[in-house]
Design a protein around this motif. Sequence first.
Motif, PDB file in Angstrom:
ATOM      1  N   ASP A   2       0.825  -1.211   0.000  1.00  0.00           N
ATOM      2  CA  ASP A   2       0.000   0.000   0.000  1.00  0.00           C
ATOM      3  C   ASP A   2       0.857   1.258   0.000  1.00  0.00           C
ATOM      4  OD1 ASP A   2      -2.343  -1.462  -0.050  1.00  0.00           O
ATOM      5  OD2 ASP A   2      -2.584  -1.441   2.121  1.00  0.00           O
ATOM      6  N   ARG A   5       2.373   1.723  -3.485  1.00  0.00           N
ATOM      7  CA  ARG A   5       1.346   2.259  -4.388  1.00  0.00           C
ATOM      8  C   ARG A   5       1.111   3.747  -4.117  1.00  0.00           C
ATOM      9  NH1 ARG A   5      -2.748  -0.247  -7.020  1.00  0.00           N
ATOM     10  NH2 ARG A   5      -2.574  -2.080  -5.692  1.00  0.00           N
ATOM     11  N   SER A   6       0.985   4.109  -2.867  1.00  0.00           N
ATOM     12  CA  SER A   6       0.737   5.499  -2.499  1.00  0.00           C
ATOM     13  C   SER A   6       1.883   6.411  -2.940  1.00  0.00           C
ATOM     14  CB  SER A   6       0.530   5.591  -0.989  1.00  0.00           C
ATOM     15  OG  SER A   6       0.402   6.919  -0.582  1.00  0.00           O
ATOM     16  N   GLU A   9       1.769   6.814  -6.750  1.00  0.00           N
ATOM     17  CA  GLU A   9       0.668   7.651  -7.212  1.00  0.00           C
ATOM     18  C   GLU A   9       0.893   9.126  -6.889  1.00  0.00           C
ATOM     19  OE1 GLU A   9      -2.844   5.699  -5.694  1.00  0.00           O
ATOM     20  OE2 GLU A   9      -2.847   4.267  -7.355  1.00  0.00           O
ATOM     21  N   LYS A  14      -1.780   7.188 -11.417  1.00  0.00           N
ATOM     22  CA  LYS A  14      -2.613   6.193 -10.734  1.00  0.00           C
ATOM     23  C   LYS A  14      -2.449   4.808 -11.331  1.00  0.00           C
ATOM     24  CE  LYS A  14      -4.786   9.234  -8.156  1.00  0.00           C
ATOM     25  NZ  LYS A  14      -4.405   9.392  -6.802  1.00  0.00           N
ATOM     26  N   ASN A  15      -2.834   3.817 -10.547  1.00  0.00           N
ATOM     27  CA  ASN A  15      -2.932   2.413 -10.967  1.00  0.00           C
ATOM     28  C   ASN A  15      -1.647   1.806 -11.528  1.00  0.00           C
ATOM     29  OD1 ASN A  15      -5.716   2.451 -10.296  1.00  0.00           O
ATOM     30  ND2 ASN A  15      -6.150   3.403 -12.264  1.00  0.00           N
ATOM     31  N   TYR A  17       1.402  -1.022 -11.914  1.00  0.00           N
ATOM     32  CA  TYR A  17       1.564  -2.461 -11.767  1.00  0.00           C
ATOM     33  C   TYR A  17       2.501  -2.669 -10.578  1.00  0.00           C
ATOM     34  CZ  TYR A  17      -0.226  -2.617 -16.528  1.00  0.00           C
ATOM     35  OH  TYR A  17      -0.996  -2.473 -17.643  1.00  0.00           O
ATOM     36  N   LEU A  18       2.130  -3.539  -9.654  1.00  0.00           N
ATOM     37  CA  LEU A  18       2.920  -3.769  -8.450  1.00  0.00           C
ATOM     38  C   LEU A  18       3.514  -5.173  -8.457  1.00  0.00           C
ATOM     39  CD1 LEU A  18       0.372  -2.244  -5.948  1.00  0.00           C
ATOM     40  CD2 LEU A  18       2.497  -1.198  -6.725  1.00  0.00           C
ATOM     41  N   ALA A  51       6.935  -0.669  -8.386  1.00  0.00           N
ATOM     42  CA  ALA A  51       5.696  -0.207  -9.002  1.00  0.00           C
ATOM     43  C   ALA A  51       6.091   0.414 -10.337  1.00  0.00           C
ATOM     44  CB  ALA A  51       5.004   0.821  -8.120  1.00  0.00           C
ATOM     45  N   LYS A  53       4.669   1.747 -14.493  1.00  0.00           N
ATOM     46  CA  LYS A  53       3.565   2.053 -15.395  1.00  0.00           C
ATOM     47  C   LYS A  53       4.121   2.806 -16.597  1.00  0.00           C
ATOM     48  CE  LYS A  53      -1.037   3.947 -15.661  1.00  0.00           C
ATOM     49  NZ  LYS A  53      -2.094   4.647 -14.949  1.00  0.00           N
TER      50      LYS A  53
END
Length: 71
Positions: A2, A5-6, A9, A14-15, A17-18, A51, A53
């Motif tokens: 978490d 991800r935070s 972002e 946003k969103n 890949y983890l 993470a 993207k």
Amino acid sequence: MDQIRSDFEKRFSKNPYLFSSPGRINLIGEHTDYNDGFVLPAAINRRNYIAIKPNNIGVYRFYAANLSEEF
């Protein structure tokens, strides 16, 4: 995950890949498993997190959260 991800972002988008994988040590042998030698790898209580993207601008940007450094 978490927190990863935070952090992603807040810096990028946003969103993401983890991904996560366990840390590893080799008790015997190093780089010999793909040379037909003997190894004894073991997972340890550390993990690697990433993470990612695509950003569609052709630029790679990296941030190491544990070091608070961006490249």
